[in-house]
Motif scaffolding. Structure first.
Motif, PDB file in Angstrom:
ATOM      1  N   ARG A 182      -0.499  -8.147 -12.783  1.00 46.58           N
ATOM      2  CA  ARG A 182      -1.252  -9.302 -13.269  1.00 46.58           C
ATOM      3  C   ARG A 182      -1.430 -10.331 -12.160  1.00 46.58           C
ATOM      4  O   ARG A 182      -2.504 -10.909 -11.989  1.00 46.58           O
ATOM      5  CB  ARG A 182      -0.540  -9.929 -14.465  1.00 46.58           C
ATOM      6  CG  ARG A 182      -0.462  -9.031 -15.699  1.00 46.58           C
ATOM      7  CD  ARG A 182       0.250  -9.756 -16.826  1.00 46.58           C
ATOM      8  NE  ARG A 182       0.296  -8.975 -18.051  1.00 46.58           N
ATOM      9  CZ  ARG A 182       1.282  -8.164 -18.387  1.00 46.58           C
ATOM     10  NH1 ARG A 182       2.324  -8.018 -17.567  1.00 46.58           N
ATOM     11  NH2 ARG A 182       1.250  -7.484 -19.524  1.00 46.58           N
ATOM     12  N   GLY A 183      -0.362 -10.563 -11.408  1.00 52.44           N
ATOM     13  CA  GLY A 183      -0.453 -11.495 -10.302  1.00 52.44           C
ATOM     14  C   GLY A 183      -1.401 -11.011  -9.216  1.00 52.44           C
ATOM     15  O   GLY A 183      -2.119 -11.806  -8.598  1.00 52.44           O
ATOM     16  N   GLN A 184      -1.434  -9.700  -8.988  1.00 50.37           N
ATOM     17  CA  GLN A 184      -2.372  -9.150  -8.005  1.00 50.37           C
ATOM     18  C   GLN A 184      -3.816  -9.390  -8.441  1.00 50.37           C
ATOM     19  O   GLN A 184      -4.671  -9.726  -7.621  1.00 50.37           O
ATOM     20  CB  GLN A 184      -2.114  -7.656  -7.822  1.00 50.37           C
ATOM     21  CG  GLN A 184      -0.771  -7.332  -7.201  1.00 50.37           C
ATOM     22  CD  GLN A 184      -0.505  -5.844  -7.144  1.00 50.37           C
ATOM     23  OE1 GLN A 184      -1.396  -5.026  -7.371  1.00 50.37           O
ATOM     24  NE2 GLN A 184       0.733  -5.477  -6.840  1.00 50.37           N
ATOM     25  N   TRP A 185      -4.078  -9.220  -9.730  1.00 53.41           N
ATOM     26  CA  TRP A 185      -5.440  -9.461 -10.221  1.00 53.41           C
ATOM     27  C   TRP A 185      -5.812 -10.936 -10.055  1.00 53.41           C
ATOM     28  O   TRP A 185      -6.919 -11.255  -9.621  1.00 53.41           O
ATOM     29  CB  TRP A 185      -5.541  -9.058 -11.689  1.00 53.41           C
ATOM     30  CG  TRP A 185      -6.890  -9.337 -12.273  1.00 53.41           C
ATOM     31  CD1 TRP A 185      -8.026  -8.591 -12.160  1.00 53.41           C
ATOM     32  CD2 TRP A 185      -7.244 -10.485 -13.059  1.00 53.41           C
ATOM     33  NE1 TRP A 185      -9.071  -9.187 -12.818  1.00 53.41           N
ATOM     34  CE2 TRP A 185      -8.625 -10.354 -13.378  1.00 53.41           C
ATOM     35  CE3 TRP A 185      -6.559 -11.600 -13.519  1.00 53.41           C
ATOM     36  CZ2 TRP A 185      -9.303 -11.297 -14.146  1.00 53.41           C
ATOM     37  CZ3 TRP A 185      -7.240 -12.545 -14.275  1.00 53.41           C
ATOM     38  CH2 TRP A 185      -8.596 -12.387 -14.586  1.00 53.41           C
ATOM     39  N   VAL A 186      -4.898 -11.828 -10.392  1.00 51.32           N
ATOM     40  CA  VAL A 186      -5.162 -13.259 -10.227  1.00 51.32           C
ATOM     41  C   VAL A 186      -5.447 -13.570  -8.767  1.00 51.32           C
ATOM     42  O   VAL A 186      -6.372 -14.339  -8.443  1.00 51.32           O
ATOM     43  CB  VAL A 186      -3.971 -14.089 -10.741  1.00 51.32           C
ATOM     44  CG1 VAL A 186      -4.147 -15.563 -10.372  1.00 51.32           C
ATOM     45  CG2 VAL A 186      -3.835 -13.941 -12.251  1.00 51.32           C
ATOM     46  N   ASP A 187      -4.682 -12.973  -7.864  1.00 50.27           N
ATOM     47  CA  ASP A 187      -4.875 -13.223  -6.441  1.00 50.27           C
ATOM     48  C   ASP A 187      -6.254 -12.734  -5.982  1.00 50.27           C
ATOM     49  O   ASP A 187      -6.915 -13.389  -5.164  1.00 50.27           O
ATOM     50  CB  ASP A 187      -3.774 -12.524  -5.643  1.00 50.27           C
ATOM     51  CG  ASP A 187      -3.845 -12.858  -4.169  1.00 50.27           C
ATOM     52  OD1 ASP A 187      -3.751 -14.050  -3.819  1.00 50.27           O
ATOM     53  OD2 ASP A 187      -4.004 -11.922  -3.357  1.00 50.27           O
ATOM     54  N   VAL A 188      -6.709 -11.584  -6.501  1.00 46.08           N
ATOM     55  CA  VAL A 188      -8.038 -11.066  -6.157  1.00 46.08           C
ATOM     56  C   VAL A 188      -9.121 -12.034  -6.636  1.00 46.08           C
ATOM     57  O   VAL A 188     -10.084 -12.317  -5.919  1.00 46.08           O
ATOM     58  CB  VAL A 188      -8.248  -9.665  -6.763  1.00 46.08           C
ATOM     59  CG1 VAL A 188      -9.715  -9.239  -6.647  1.00 46.08           C
ATOM     60  CG2 VAL A 188      -7.358  -8.649  -6.073  1.00 46.08           C
ATOM     61  N   VAL A 189      -8.983 -12.532  -7.867  1.00 46.75           N
ATOM     62  CA  VAL A 189      -9.965 -13.479  -8.399  1.00 46.75           C
ATOM     63  C   VAL A 189     -10.029 -14.725  -7.520  1.00 46.75           C
ATOM     64  O   VAL A 189     -11.118 -15.213  -7.179  1.00 46.75           O
ATOM     65  CB  VAL A 189      -9.621 -13.867  -9.849  1.00 46.75           C
ATOM     66  CG1 VAL A 189     -10.556 -14.970 -10.342  1.00 46.75           C
ATOM     67  CG2 VAL A 189      -9.730 -12.658 -10.761  1.00 46.75           C
TER      68      VAL A 189
END
Length: 374
Positions: A182-189
């Motif tokens: 989830r944190g990786q997705w937030v970082d990509v956004v």
């Protein structure tokens, strides 16, 4: 049997599970003010952590005992409850739904029913309520909220993302790493957002306006922008997902493909129409040209064709006789319309030939035969 101290502090029986531990902690913490009684708060928190560890050990022991009695290897059962007990948004009906899941869905419903301007206030209210629950509640709600945004199951995703970024401090070092995927997705956004901000301000505003219109209704004017939207989606897919749903993107692409397939057929029909119009106009111009030429050759508007120059009626003698006859006041009295028209035609022919005058004394007496043109 003496109860473990942590269960006694929480007021739980020996068979209590982890869900019961969390509920008891949420009820007990409401009665303590950490600011005025920090010792009691720390004692309750230590009891909560000890009770969770105790429940985990009991679950592991039960699973190991069950497998050993069945003759199987002493490994964790495949159906065992997740030790972190972080329920997803797709909870099984047979498993009790965590309070934070219910709260996350309630927040999503409230966001969908209100304007985007109120999202920060609603999120603040949720966090206040979460702090009265067990210690892990805010973190679990944060994970559920990321799922709602990432799976596009909440409205105003861009505004929700911005509010959550501020309230959960996603810019702090190490915070996103603790959230796993989830944190990786937030970082990509967030990374794609930084790249998006490098575009010109007026272009960004224009695109955001188009995205908002597309989420409401896709018309032909919007469909023609798909090639540019497709390029944006290739470059900023995660960030674009906050503004355009997957369903809208699919509909946009399908509508553009349909429009592109229909355009050649429309062009062919338009070409055929133009060709037919050209043929019609050409025919009209040709007909008009012929009519004009005929009018120039024959100034008379009479529908009766003129007799040929070799007709006996064209002799000078007959023209002078016709002039004398038509010079009378009652020249057309008693005559049929066709006869009148014929007489006028003859008179016009005589006038063209220069013979339309009365017989004078100087005029020789010519016979019809001598008057014939050679």
């Amino acid at each position: 049997m003496t109860l473990p101290w942590h269960l006694d502090v929480l007021g739980l029986p020996a068979h209590a599970d982890e869900i019961a531990v969390r509920r008891a902690y949420a009820a007990a913490i409401r009665k303590i003010d950490p600011a005025t009684d920090p010792d009691a708060f720390q004692h309750l928190r230590r009891a909560y952590e000890a009770a969770r560890t105790w429940c985990e050990q009991m679950d592991t022991a039960a699973a190991t005992s069950g497998e050993a009695s069945a003759g199987g290897p002493a490994v964790a059962a495949s159906g065992a409850v997740d030790k972190e007990d972080k329920p997803s948004l797709e909870e099984s009906p047979a498993r009790p739904v965590d309070y934070t899941v219910t709260l996350a869905w309630r927040f999503a419903a409230d966001v969908g029913a209100h304007r985007a301007e109120g999202i920060q206030r609603m999120l603040d209210d949720i966090l206040v309520e979460l702090r009265t629950q067990y210690i892990d509640a805010p973190g679990q709600f944060e994970e559920h909220l990321i799922d709602l945004v990432g799976l596009q199951r909440i409205a105003h995703r861009a505004e929700v993302f911005a509010a959550a970024e501020m309230r959960f401090h996603w810019d702090e070092v190490g915070h996103l790493a603790a959230l796993g995927q989830r944190g990786q997705w937030v970082d990509v956004v967030m990374s794609q957002r930084e790249a998006w901000l490098t575009l010109a301000v007026d272009r960004r505003r224009a695109w955001l306006d188009l995205f908002a219109q597309a989420e409401t209704r896709l018309d032909n004017a919007l469909l023609r922008h798909w090639p540019e939207v497709a390029k944006l989606n290739e470059r900023f897919p995660a960030w674009l997902g906050l503004h355009l749903s997957g369903e809208t993107l699919q509909a946009w692409r399908a509508g553009f493909d349909t429009q592109a397939a229909v355009a050649p057929r429309r062009g062919l029909r338009r070409l055929r129409w133009h060709a037919a119009a050209i043929l019609v106009v050409t025919g009209i111009v040709g007909t008009a040209s012929i009519a004009i030429k005929d009018f120039v050759r024959s100034p008379s508007v009479s529908p009766i064709s003129l007799p040929s120059a070799s007709s006996p009626q064209d002799t000078p003698l007959r023209c002078m006789e016709l002039y004398t006859e038509l010079d009378k006041a009652d020249a057309f009295a008693g005559k049929q319309p066709d006869d009148v028209a014929a007489l006028k035609t003859r008179a016009h022919r005589c006038q063209q030939a220069g013979r339309w005058h009365a017989q004078t004394r100087a005029s020789p007496s010519l016979s019809d035969t001598d008057a014939m043109p050679h």
